[in-house]
Design an enzyme around this catalytic site. Structure first.
Site, PDB file in Angstrom:
ATOM      1  N   ARG A  46       0.809  -1.227   0.000  1.00 24.37           N
ATOM      2  CA  ARG A  46       0.000   0.000   0.000  1.00 24.37           C
ATOM      3  C   ARG A  46       0.837   1.270   0.000  1.00 24.37           C
ATOM      4  O   ARG A  46       0.395   2.312  -0.441  1.00 24.37           O
ATOM      5  CB  ARG A  46      -0.882   0.010   1.247  1.00 24.37           C
ATOM      6  CG  ARG A  46      -2.214  -0.655   0.993  1.00 24.37           C
ATOM      7  CD  ARG A  46      -3.165  -0.401   2.112  1.00 24.37           C
ATOM      8  NE  ARG A  46      -2.506  -0.665   3.400  1.00 24.37           N
ATOM      9  CZ  ARG A  46      -3.173  -0.853   4.526  1.00 24.37           C
ATOM     10  NH1 ARG A  46      -4.479  -0.779   4.537  1.00 24.37           N
ATOM     11  NH2 ARG A  46      -2.537  -1.091   5.656  1.00 24.37           N
ATOM     12  N   LYS A 152       3.938 -19.497   6.145  1.00 26.82           N
ATOM     13  CA  LYS A 152       3.270 -19.941   7.364  1.00 26.82           C
ATOM     14  C   LYS A 152       2.830 -18.716   8.148  1.00 26.82           C
ATOM     15  O   LYS A 152       3.432 -17.667   7.953  1.00 26.82           O
ATOM     16  CB  LYS A 152       4.176 -20.858   8.170  1.00 26.82           C
ATOM     17  CG  LYS A 152       5.261 -20.135   8.987  1.00 26.82           C
ATOM     18  CD  LYS A 152       5.965 -21.063   9.906  1.00 26.82           C
ATOM     19  CE  LYS A 152       5.459 -20.985  11.316  1.00 26.82           C
ATOM     20  NZ  LYS A 152       6.030 -19.911  12.134  1.00 26.82           N
ATOM     21  N   HIS A 182      10.152 -23.035   6.238  1.00 25.81           N
ATOM     22  CA  HIS A 182      11.552 -22.718   5.893  1.00 25.81           C
ATOM     23  C   HIS A 182      12.537 -23.743   6.455  1.00 25.81           C
ATOM     24  O   HIS A 182      13.650 -23.862   5.955  1.00 25.81           O
ATOM     25  CB  HIS A 182      11.914 -21.276   6.287  1.00 25.81           C
ATOM     26  CG  HIS A 182      12.210 -21.087   7.740  1.00 25.81           C
ATOM     27  ND1 HIS A 182      11.236 -20.933   8.688  1.00 25.81           N
ATOM     28  CD2 HIS A 182      13.383 -21.039   8.408  1.00 25.81           C
ATOM     29  CE1 HIS A 182      11.794 -20.795   9.873  1.00 25.81           C
ATOM     30  NE2 HIS A 182      13.111 -20.859   9.738  1.00 25.81           N
ATOM     31  N   LYS A 186      16.416 -25.669   4.842  1.00 29.42           N
ATOM     32  CA  LYS A 186      17.746 -25.678   5.467  1.00 29.42           C
ATOM     33  C   LYS A 186      18.540 -26.860   4.918  1.00 29.42           C
ATOM     34  O   LYS A 186      18.025 -27.974   4.839  1.00 29.42           O
ATOM     35  CB  LYS A 186      17.616 -25.800   6.993  1.00 29.42           C
ATOM     36  CG  LYS A 186      17.019 -24.561   7.648  1.00 29.42           C
ATOM     37  CD  LYS A 186      17.019 -24.702   9.164  1.00 29.42           C
ATOM     38  CE  LYS A 186      16.202 -23.597   9.816  1.00 29.42           C
ATOM     39  NZ  LYS A 186      16.878 -22.316   9.937  1.00 29.42           N
ATOM     40  N   GLU A 220      15.482 -21.837  21.372  1.00 28.48           N
ATOM     41  CA  GLU A 220      15.911 -20.495  20.978  1.00 28.48           C
ATOM     42  C   GLU A 220      16.246 -19.692  22.220  1.00 28.48           C
ATOM     43  O   GLU A 220      15.615 -19.870  23.264  1.00 28.48           O
ATOM     44  CB  GLU A 220      14.796 -19.783  20.216  1.00 28.48           C
ATOM     45  CG  GLU A 220      14.404 -20.484  18.932  1.00 28.48           C
ATOM     46  CD  GLU A 220      13.336 -19.691  18.185  1.00 28.48           C
ATOM     47  OE1 GLU A 220      13.703 -18.891  17.327  1.00 28.48           O
ATOM     48  OE2 GLU A 220      12.148 -19.863  18.497  1.00 28.48           O
ATOM     49  N   ASP A 239       3.322 -22.152  16.506  1.00 25.11           N
ATOM     50  CA  ASP A 239       4.449 -21.441  15.891  1.00 25.11           C
ATOM     51  C   ASP A 239       5.567 -22.400  15.463  1.00 25.11           C
ATOM     52  O   ASP A 239       6.220 -22.179  14.450  1.00 25.11           O
ATOM     53  CB  ASP A 239       4.992 -20.409  16.894  1.00 25.11           C
ATOM     54  CG  ASP A 239       6.026 -19.483  16.278  1.00 25.11           C
ATOM     55  OD1 ASP A 239       5.739 -18.931  15.198  1.00 25.11           O
ATOM     56  OD2 ASP A 239       7.118 -19.312  16.854  1.00 25.11           O
ATOM     57  N   HIS A 244       7.636 -26.837  11.917  1.00 25.65           N
ATOM     58  CA  HIS A 244       9.056 -27.204  11.884  1.00 25.65           C
ATOM     59  C   HIS A 244       9.359 -28.534  12.587  1.00 25.65           C
ATOM     60  O   HIS A 244      10.055 -29.392  12.043  1.00 25.65           O
ATOM     61  CB  HIS A 244       9.914 -26.099  12.499  1.00 25.65           C
ATOM     62  CG  HIS A 244       9.600 -24.729  11.972  1.00 25.65           C
ATOM     63  ND1 HIS A 244       9.265 -24.497  10.656  1.00 25.65           N
ATOM     64  CD2 HIS A 244       9.573 -23.511  12.574  1.00 25.65           C
ATOM     65  CE1 HIS A 244       9.048 -23.196  10.485  1.00 25.65           C
ATOM     66  NE2 HIS A 244       9.227 -22.577  11.632  1.00 25.65           N
ATOM     67  N   LYS A 330      11.189 -20.570  23.651  1.00 23.07           N
ATOM     68  CA  LYS A 330      11.903 -19.287  23.530  1.00 23.07           C
ATOM     69  C   LYS A 330      12.553 -18.973  24.871  1.00 23.07           C
ATOM     70  O   LYS A 330      12.172 -19.517  25.906  1.00 23.07           O
ATOM     71  CB  LYS A 330      10.916 -18.176  23.188  1.00 23.07           C
ATOM     72  CG  LYS A 330      10.176 -18.428  21.871  1.00 23.07           C
ATOM     73  CD  LYS A 330      10.359 -17.277  20.917  1.00 23.07           C
ATOM     74  CE  LYS A 330       9.604 -17.491  19.636  1.00 23.07           C
ATOM     75  NZ  LYS A 330      10.465 -17.760  18.498  1.00 23.07           N
ATOM     76  N   LYS A 335      20.741 -21.696  21.765  1.00 19.28           N
ATOM     77  CA  LYS A 335      20.061 -21.811  20.480  1.00 19.28           C
ATOM     78  C   LYS A 335      20.583 -23.081  19.825  1.00 19.28           C
ATOM     79  O   LYS A 335      21.782 -23.186  19.519  1.00 19.28           O
ATOM     80  CB  LYS A 335      20.364 -20.616  19.584  1.00 19.28           C
ATOM     81  CG  LYS A 335      19.761 -20.774  18.179  1.00 19.28           C
ATOM     82  CD  LYS A 335      19.868 -19.489  17.371  1.00 19.28           C
ATOM     83  CE  LYS A 335      19.372 -19.668  15.934  1.00 19.28           C
ATOM     84  NZ  LYS A 335      17.932 -19.976  15.848  1.00 19.28           N
TER      85      LYS A 335
END
Ligand code: BG6
Length: 492
Positions: A46, A152, A182, A186, A220, A239, A244, A330, A335
């Site tokens: 936009r 997603k 995604h 990988k 993570e 999520d 995943h 999280k 990680k």
């Protein structure tokens, strides 16, 4: 097809995904000479950008998110292919206008890749407006294709995923639809099938006779940061698990497909999803990191889990009796995304184990990120001892075995979509099957408040109950890819 140009239309082009992932991926593919000969990239959003101001913003993104590969001369060449179309997804007429704009620019037959990088609530509407404007119709002579990539989250439960599939299928054939996860792009995730099926020595032991349990950890250190608004309505199950973690699980658990074609691979994955036994709520643990509720955009009494661990079983011949433990969260201690295959102990141990020590089983660690590689741990005799053992590793590191850094997942995924190979994308039945698996868990948590939502400190390994989930089976979580291999991560 060789001489037919391709236009990539990105809906939601002013968003984060476009400048952080999509444009850097296209730019890197261009730099590596991987893009088809004639490509146009058209951003649809936009904001009142011009081609030049749009390009300037994207350039900043490449400098920021792909700094090592930025080259100003290459960028200038790449930028010539990038255009901007100002439009509003909610304005019906903007789609025929876009079509006229594209036709004028293409000046002849052209393939089209539509990328939905918008907020998920716009997915159905964009698909149907593309249909209404005749923009999904493929051509036979000359052969031109129309494909759509959908980011997603694909739905927020089984019902909405089915509805979205219906809306998309009303316009596009399944073979035109590329649903992104995604993780499948990988390198290390792609390598799972190569590791299993391009070698002969692993597959004979890849079953209930030799495998004691499988663990998937996707942890993570980051918190939800600026994505709180979205995250608080999603939670870790939607999520991370629905997509995943279940995709990684399918790659580890599936049978060998008869070929590497998209349908053969996805048929085998679908069988894994169908074989997952409904998960009992007492085989699940959920947690929320301390301070989450104080984040801007999070409800003050939010019950959204930022951590979950589950135990699941796959009811087929290969995996009967082998538990799969999955966890993700999280604000955790490390990680790491890794898959651990823990093998059975030898049936009879003739070596003396020192008092109080436990025998260490063989462990295969598939390190998805950040220290990409594969490690196999086995026992060796400690030199200069009579019969003491130590665990040692055979290590494969991408960094030392292959030159160059690993490409970003989106580079491969965009190339595959242009190439018409959907093996690395999820099919409608796979999406629905994975929602079918996670929905009852989310609903069970919400309806029964069971198991309770535990608070866990930032920088820990989640609630203690995640450790108990394995401890009650006489097992523990293992880490095979970080510096602290095989530490027992204790909660808190
Ligand atoms: C995304 C999730 O799909 O994957 C994020 O929405 C998460 O919450 C991210 O942080 C993790 O991806 P990666 O590639 O950093 O492991």
């Amino acid at each position: 097809m060789e001489n037919i140009p391709t236009t990539i239309v990105i809906f939601g082009a002013s968003g984060d995904l476009t400048s952080r992932k999509l444009i850097p991926a296209l730019y890197n593919n261009f730099k590596k000479w991987r893009l088809p000969e004639r490509v146009n990239v058209v951003g649809f959003a936009r904001r009142p950008y011009t081609d030049d101001s749009f390009r300037a913003i994207l350039r900043e993104g490449v400098i920021k998110f792909s700094a090592e590969s930025y080259d100003s001369t290459v960028w200038l060449k790449f930028a010539e292919m990038v255009h901007y179309f100002q439009g509003n997804l909610d304005v019906k007429e903007d789609f025929p206008k876009l079509e006229s704009f594209l036709q004028l620019m293409e000046n002849g037959p052209s393939n089209r890749l539509y990328y939905l990088a918008t907020a998920p609530e716009h997915y159905s509407i964009v698909a149907s407006e593309l249909g209404a404007a005749g923009m999904a119709k493929q051509g036979m002579d000359p052969v031109v294709w129309r494909r759509i990539i959908i980011e997603k989250p694909f739905g927020r439960d089984l019902g909405s995923a089915q509805e979205l599939n219906r809306a998309v299928h009303a316009v596009f054939e399944e073979s035109q639809v590329y649903r992104i996860d995604h993780y499948l792009g990988k390198e290390t995730a792609q390598n799972i099938l190569f590791f299993r099926f391009a070698n002969t020595i692993f597959e004979p032991v890849w079953n209930r006779r030799y495998v004691n349990n499988v663990q998937v950890t996707v942890s993570e250190t980051v918190d939800v940061a600026h994505r709180a608004g979205y995250y608080d309505t999603a939670g870790v199950m939607r999520d991370m698990f629905q997509n995943h973690l279940l995709q990684l699980l399918a790659l580890v658990a599936m049978e060998a497909p008869s070929s590497f074609s998209a349908d053969a691979v996805r048929n085998e994955k679908a069988k894994v999803f169908e074989s997952i036994r409904p998960v009992a709520l007492n085989d699940t643990v959920r947690g929320q990191y301390a301070g989450y509720r104080e984040t801007d955009g999070v409800a003050p009494n939010s019950q959204t889990p930022t951590f979950a661990a589950i135990k699941l079983n796959i009811d087929n011949w290969r995996w009967q009796g082998v538990p799969f433990y999955l966890r993700s969260g999280k604000a955790l201690a490390r990680k790491t995304s890794e898959i651990i295959i823990e093998f059975e102990r030898p049936p009879h141990l003739m070596f003396h184990l020192p008092e109080g020590s436990d025998f260490s089983p063989n462990i295969l660690s598939m390190c998805i990120q950040p220290d990409e590689g594969i490690h196999l741990r086995f026992e060796a005799k400690l030199p200069d001892s009579a019969q003491e053992m130590r665990s040692v590793d055979m290590d494969f590191h991408y960094g030392s075995s292959f030159s160059g850094s690993l490409p970003e997942a989106y580079e491969r995924l965009l190339l595959e979509a242009m190439d018409g190979d959907a093996s690395l994308f999820t099919r409608s039945d796979g999406i629905e099957a994975s929602w079918n698996m996670v929905d009852p868990i989310i609903q069970g948590w919400e309806a029964h408040n069971d198991p309770p939502l535990h608070n866990y400190p930032v920088g820990s390994w989640g609630p203690e109950d995640a450790d108990h989930l394995l401890a009650r089976d006489g097992r523990r979580w293992r880490l095979g890819c970080t510096d602290e291999k095989d530490v027992t991560p204790t909660a808190n």
